[in-house]
Scaffold this motif. Structure first.
Motif, PDB file in Angstrom:
ATOM      1  N   SER A 391       0.855  -1.249   0.035  1.00 50.92           N
ATOM      2  CA  SER A 391      -0.029   0.060   0.031  1.00 50.92           C
ATOM      3  C   SER A 391       0.990   1.261  -0.017  1.00 50.92           C
ATOM      4  N   LEU A 392       2.113   1.260   0.532  1.00 48.37           N
ATOM      5  CA  LEU A 392       3.056   2.525   0.512  1.00 48.37           C
ATOM      6  C   LEU A 392       3.240   3.020  -0.893  1.00 48.37           C
ATOM      7  N   ARG A 393       3.143   2.098  -1.727  1.00 49.79           N
ATOM      8  CA  ARG A 393       3.533   2.476  -3.144  1.00 49.79           C
ATOM      9  C   ARG A 393       2.964   3.640  -3.749  1.00 49.79           C
ATOM     10  N   GLU A 394       1.469   3.722  -3.257  1.00 47.71           N
ATOM     11  CA  GLU A 394       0.483   4.696  -3.521  1.00 47.71           C
ATOM     12  C   GLU A 394       0.393   5.838  -2.635  1.00 47.71           C
ATOM     13  N   TRP A 395       0.944   5.852  -1.496  1.00 45.29           N
ATOM     14  CA  TRP A 395       0.934   6.884  -0.623  1.00 45.29           C
ATOM     15  C   TRP A 395       1.567   8.172  -1.109  1.00 45.29           C
ATOM     16  N   ARG A 396       0.938   9.117  -0.825  1.00 41.16           N
ATOM     17  CA  ARG A 396       1.820  10.573  -1.389  1.00 41.16           C
ATOM     18  C   ARG A 396       1.772  11.432   0.246  1.00 41.16           C
ATOM     19  N   PHE A 397       2.830  12.359   0.279  1.00 35.06           N
ATOM     20  CA  PHE A 397       3.071  13.157   1.257  1.00 35.06           C
ATOM     21  C   PHE A 397       3.430  14.477   0.647  1.00 35.06           C
ATOM     22  N   THR A 398       3.169  15.514   1.507  1.00 36.63           N
ATOM     23  CA  THR A 398       3.912  16.829   1.179  1.00 36.63           C
ATOM     24  C   THR A 398       5.091  16.636   1.834  1.00 36.63           C
ATOM     25  N   PRO A 399       6.252  16.913   0.891  1.00 39.63           N
ATOM     26  CA  PRO A 399       7.557  16.775   1.416  1.00 39.63           C
ATOM     27  C   PRO A 399       7.853  17.744   2.639  1.00 39.63           C
ATOM     28  N   ALA A 400       9.035  17.119   3.446  1.00 33.24           N
ATOM     29  CA  ALA A 400       9.631  18.228   4.363  1.00 33.24           C
ATOM     30  C   ALA A 400      10.301  19.281   3.566  1.00 33.24           C
ATOM     31  N   VAL A 401      10.048  20.769   3.997  1.00 31.82           N
ATOM     32  CA  VAL A 401      10.855  21.720   3.515  1.00 31.82           C
ATOM     33  C   VAL A 401      11.889  22.446   4.594  1.00 31.82           C
ATOM     34  N   ARG A 402      12.995  22.892   3.917  1.00 31.55           N
ATOM     35  CA  ARG A 402      13.953  23.439   4.832  1.00 31.55           C
ATOM     36  C   ARG A 402      14.466  24.580   4.033  1.00 31.55           C
ATOM     37  N   LEU A 403      14.674  25.846   4.400  1.00 30.27           N
ATOM     38  CA  LEU A 403      14.979  26.900   3.670  1.00 30.27           C
ATOM     39  C   LEU A 403      14.417  27.065   2.196  1.00 30.27           C
ATOM     40  N   GLY A 404      13.221  26.811   2.189  1.00 35.56           N
ATOM     41  CA  GLY A 404      12.400  26.860   1.111  1.00 35.56           C
ATOM     42  C   GLY A 404      12.554  25.874   0.048  1.00 35.56           C
ATOM     43  N   LYS A 405      13.308  24.772   0.362  1.00 38.09           N
ATOM     44  CA  LYS A 405      13.589  23.583  -0.420  1.00 38.09           C
ATOM     45  C   LYS A 405      13.078  22.179  -0.036  1.00 38.09           C
ATOM     46  N   PRO A 406      12.392  21.562  -0.720  1.00 38.64           N
ATOM     47  CA  PRO A 406      12.044  20.290  -0.395  1.00 38.64           C
ATOM     48  C   PRO A 406      13.183  19.501   0.038  1.00 38.64           C
ATOM     49  N   GLN A 407      13.144  18.364   0.944  1.00 39.32           N
ATOM     50  CA  GLN A 407      14.179  17.572   1.294  1.00 39.32           C
ATOM     51  C   GLN A 407      13.801  16.248   1.934  1.00 39.32           C
ATOM     52  N   ARG A 408      14.550  15.306   2.035  1.00 37.86           N
ATOM     53  CA  ARG A 408      14.103  14.029   2.598  1.00 37.86           C
ATOM     54  C   ARG A 408      14.068  14.248   4.206  1.00 37.86           C
ATOM     55  N   ALA A 409      13.043  13.305   4.597  1.00 42.36           N
ATOM     56  CA  ALA A 409      12.789  13.465   6.033  1.00 42.36           C
ATOM     57  C   ALA A 409      12.202  12.180   6.294  1.00 42.36           C
ATOM     58  N   TRP A 410      12.425  11.609   7.587  1.00 42.71           N
ATOM     59  CA  TRP A 410      11.896  10.503   8.027  1.00 42.71           C
ATOM     60  C   TRP A 410      10.438  10.765   8.819  1.00 42.71           C
ATOM     61  N   ALA A 411       9.511  10.018   8.549  1.00 43.03           N
ATOM     62  CA  ALA A 411       8.472   9.974   9.337  1.00 43.03           C
ATOM     63  C   ALA A 411       7.892   8.928  10.207  1.00 43.03           C
ATOM     64  N   ASN A 412       7.618   8.914  11.103  1.00 44.56           N
ATOM     65  CA  ASN A 412       7.230   7.663  12.018  1.00 44.56           C
ATOM     66  C   ASN A 412       5.541   7.444  11.919  1.00 44.56           C
ATOM     67  N   VAL A 413       5.108   6.755  11.201  1.00 44.09           N
ATOM     68  CA  VAL A 413       3.665   6.684  10.948  1.00 44.09           C
ATOM     69  C   VAL A 413       2.951   5.432  11.460  1.00 44.09           C
ATOM     70  N   ARG A 414       1.984   5.696  12.548  1.00 38.30           N
ATOM     71  CA  ARG A 414       1.276   4.825  13.148  1.00 38.30           C
ATOM     72  C   ARG A 414       0.219   4.272  12.175  1.00 38.30           C
ATOM     73  N   ILE A 415       0.155   2.941  12.321  1.00 37.04           N
ATOM     74  CA  ILE A 415      -0.909   2.372  11.070  1.00 37.04           C
ATOM     75  C   ILE A 415      -1.717   1.448  11.754  1.00 37.04           C
ATOM     76  N   ARG A 416      -2.728   1.421  11.731  1.00 43.05           N
ATOM     77  CA  ARG A 416      -3.811   0.873  12.425  1.00 43.05           C
ATOM     78  C   ARG A 416      -4.500  -0.402  11.603  1.00 43.05           C
ATOM     79  N   LEU A 417      -4.531  -1.611  12.013  1.00 40.16           N
ATOM     80  CA  LEU A 417      -5.089  -2.828  11.589  1.00 40.16           C
ATOM     81  C   LEU A 417      -6.444  -2.868  11.815  1.00 40.16           C
ATOM     82  N   ASN A 418      -7.209  -2.840  10.909  1.00 41.41           N
ATOM     83  CA  ASN A 418      -8.713  -3.213  11.268  1.00 41.41           C
ATOM     84  C   ASN A 418      -9.123  -4.184  10.416  1.00 41.41           C
ATOM     85  N   PRO A 419      -9.184  -5.549  10.793  1.00 40.22           N
ATOM     86  CA  PRO A 419      -9.485  -6.712  10.292  1.00 40.22           C
ATOM     87  C   PRO A 419     -11.133  -6.680  10.037  1.00 40.22           C
TER      88      PRO A 419
END
Length: 419
Positions: A391-419
């Protein structure tokens, strides 16, 4: 099945039954600047003699000799710091990618504290990141880290080093996860061309994280380089099945299908690799070449991870590392989620629960890499884990921005499993 979402309580939840991958919280690993003002300017290349963000000490006048001609003795300023402060300063240098300076600071710290496997490991990583591979190898295969590798630890210690982990460098015991030693050995040995050592270490890394596709991928590369094509092919296919976000796994899996004469399967794998990373040149060329009659399969690769995914290698200077906090002006946020349904065959096998998944969001706002936490099949069956990652392949984020430029950043995402 509808894939619509509605806001309910603390997160987004699917309207219909099935597996809900609900992002209940996004904890972005982007924090205040590290000590010494380190995260406020661009880092110097690894191994640089000085870092522009570190304040230069003001020149001090030479001390005046006491009366009677006796010379005043005193320790250098650096040695007057406590080992804990020296360790914190060393980690601050790593926070900005000044791995050469961090390496020298750790060497100085090492002379002041009792032998500590966590410190030896940190020093070996900085040595490898700055090209001192022989020194890193000698340290990684030392008796101290060999004992750490076979440490019979409880499952509760199968966790990554946290951000503030420098305290583990000075207490004289091993607090880390033995997976770090195995993976670092595999990476360093592979870079040095010691493929038998690399394969042995990669096997140990797989044993520590047997549900992680990256570990199987690295084993596939190493086994292939020593000529064990059976193990390599099996590991490559396992990597591609476990982690459908890894283009290298699909490329390597395709190469083994091509060698076995399964051209249709190989081409399908190459297409999957290109779809995941359109800038990945090798599978694109392999897709064309595999269609030509009489063409021999491509040479097996020696690279473990490529492109932005090099961040996932412990010994690569590619940044940001997961344990490094980088100050940003705007944190990444999720703007689009693709929710995959749970097949009927898996319903009833999954308990309600949640996982925290660190995701590296690239400059385009895509999930470029993730670091799967340790788990077992009782907590999360392999087929369900694959659905989560797919499912991650289709996820989209707004990227992190520093000094006006997008950059890589880590996000810790809580994913809930609802069977």
């Amino acid at each position: 099945m509808s894939r619509g979402l509605h806001r309910a309580g603390d997160g987004w939840h699917p309207r219909a039954r099935g597996l809900g991958l609900a992002v209940a919280g996004l904890l972005v690993l982007a924090w205040m600047a590290a000590p010494l003002g380190a995260a406020t300017t661009a880092p110097a290349p690894p191994g640089a003699a000085a870092h522009p963000s570190l304040p230069s000490p003001k020149p001090k006048p030479a001390p005046r000799a006491p009366a009677g001609g006796a010379k005043r003795s005193g320790a250098p300023a650096a040695s007057r710091k406590s080992p804990a402060q020296a360790a914190a300063d060393s980690r601050s240098l790593e926070e900005v990618g000044a791995y050469g300076q961090a390496r020298e600071a750790l060497r100085a710290l090492r002379a002041r504290v009792a032998p500590d496997a966590d410190l030896e490991l940190a020093l070996a990583l900085d040595e490898a990141r700055t090209g001192q591979l022989d020194s890193a190898a000698a340290r990684l295969w030392s008796p101290l880290l060999t004992r750490a590798l076979v440490d019979s630890m409880p499952l509760a210690r199968r966790i990554p080093y946290p951000w503030l982990h420098e305290g583990s460098w000075t207490n004289g015991r091993f607090d880390g996860w033995h997976w770090y030693v195995a993976r670092a050995r595999a990476e360093v040995a592979a870079t040095l061309g010691r493929w038998s050592d690399a394969r042995e270490a990669a096997r140990q890394a797989v044993d520590a994280r047997e549900r992680c596709g990256k570990e199987w991928l690295i084993l596939a590369v190493c086994a292939g380089r020593v000529g064990d094509l059976e193990e390599a092919g099996r590991a490559a296919h396992t990597a591609a099945w476990l982690d459908p976000t890894l283009p290298e796994a699909f490329y390597l899996s395709g190469l083994y299908d091509w060698r076995a004469g399964h051209h249709a399967a190989a081409q399908q794998a190459f297409r999957a690799a290109v779809a995941l990373d359109s800038a990945y040149r090798e599978p694109a060329l392999a897709l064309v070449r595999s269609r030509l009659p009489g063409v021999q399969p491509d040479t097996l690769p020696a690279e473990l991870l490529t492109g932005v995914r090099e961040v996932g290698l412990l010994t690569s200077p590619a940044r940001p590392k997961r344990e490094e906090f980088v100050q940003v002006d705007v944190s990444p946020t999720i703007v689009r989620q693709e929710i995959l349904p749970l097949p009927d065959s898996l319903r009833g096998r999954v308990a309600l629960g949640e996982i925290y998944l660190p995701i590296l969001v690239d400059e385009r706002g895509r999930a470029a890499l993730h670091e799967l936490p340790w788990s077992n099949a009782d907590q999360l069956p392999d087929p369900v884990l694959r659905i989560v990652l797919e499912s991650l392949r289709e996820w989209r984020f707004t990227p992190a921005v520093r000094l006006g430029k997008p950059q890589r950043a880590w996000a810790n995402v809580r994913i809930r499993l609802n069977p």
